[in-house]
Enzyme design. Structure first.
Site, PDB file in Angstrom:
ATOM      1  N   GLY A  69      -0.872   5.777  -1.786  1.00  0.00           N
ATOM      2  CA  GLY A  69      -0.038   4.659  -2.373  1.00  0.00           C
ATOM      3  C   GLY A  69       1.064   5.074  -2.699  1.00  0.00           C
ATOM      4  N   ARG A  71     -18.457  -2.777  11.039  1.00  0.00           N
ATOM      5  CA  ARG A  71     -17.414  -2.606  10.922  1.00  0.00           C
ATOM      6  C   ARG A  71     -16.707  -4.569  10.906  1.00  0.00           C
ATOM      7  NH1 ARG A  71     -12.781  -0.432  14.698  1.00  0.00           N
ATOM      8  NH2 ARG A  71     -14.291  -0.206  15.769  1.00  0.00           N
ATOM      9  N   HIS A 102       2.976   5.909  10.875  1.00  0.00           N
ATOM     10  CA  HIS A 102       2.123   7.389  11.095  1.00  0.00           C
ATOM     11  C   HIS A 102       2.933   8.426  10.774  1.00  0.00           C
ATOM     12  CE1 HIS A 102      -0.450   9.432  13.608  1.00  0.00           C
ATOM     13  NE2 HIS A 102       0.605  10.301  14.410  1.00  0.00           N
TER      14      HIS A 102
END
Ligand code: GRF
Length: 200
Positions: free
Chosen positions: A11, A64, A108
């Site tokens: 985090g 999911r 990313h």
């Protein structure tokens, strides 16, 4: 605007966002931090900042999509308008993406569309590129594929290891993720197909 941050791990990006909200740089409220890992250090960071946290265990859901339906339910209950993925190690189902179309963003650790997937830093190092970087993008149904909002380059230096490169990638992430969130919250981002334009 209420935002939610989804995390699975340490985090550090969450922390950068919390700090940016607290400084008034991002004019939004973090209404929820949600994790799929009860041991994620991100949860401690959120608790310390007085932010509501929820942990959901995927083992409690058969499919999911069931898991994602539960998340979406919690987000809607809190009037969340922007979903920020910050090291959330699950692929979102088409259901989730549809419910929050153009309102889910991810960071990313590579210059997309290069080095998609969970090992962006390692893959760039092993491929021997001289420049890599960081990408903030919208999330669509495919992995690391949605329209790109911001990118910054990070040079790969002689002798870099995964650890040394990760450190410099993180420095850049912690700058551009809050910047991208601020732009979104201020309504300055327009999507046109695969292209994102930013109002000054
Ligand atoms: C970041 O490197 C991000 O690019 C990737 O996951 C990592 C999360 O790190 N998606 P942290 O949990 O924010 O420290």
């Amino acid at each position: 605007m209420n935002i939610a941050i989804l995390c699975s791990g340490n985090g550090t990006n969450l922390q950068a966002i919390i700090d940016s909200v607290n400084k008034g740089y991002i004019p939004a409220k973090i209404a929820l931090v949600l994790s799929d890992e009860k041991k994620a250090f991100a949860l401690e960071r959120a608790n310390k900042a007085g932010i509501e946290t929820i942990t959901l265990d995927k083992k409690d859901y058969k499919e999911r999509e069931d898991f994602d339906r539960e998340i979406v339910k919690r987000l809607k209950k809190r009037n969340v308008e922007l979903v920020v993925l910050a090291g959330f190690m699950r692929l979102l189902s088409p259901y989730f993406v549809k419910e929050y179309r153009d309102r889910i963003i991810n960071i990313h650790p590579a210059l997309l569309p290069s080095f998609k997937g969970p090992h962006g830093i390692k893959d760039a190092l092993e491929r021997g590129v001289k420049v890599t970087g960081v990408t903030v993008h919208f999330v669509d149904e495919n992995l690391d594929n949605g329209p790109i909002i911001l990118q910054k380059t990070v040079e790969i230096k002689e002798g870099d290891t995964e650890e040394t490169l990760l450190e410099r990638v993180h420095e850049e992430e912690h700058r551009i993720y809050p910047e991208a969130i601020k732009l979104f919250v201020e309504g300055k981002i327009r999507i046109d197909g695969r292209k994102v334009s930013i109002k000054s």
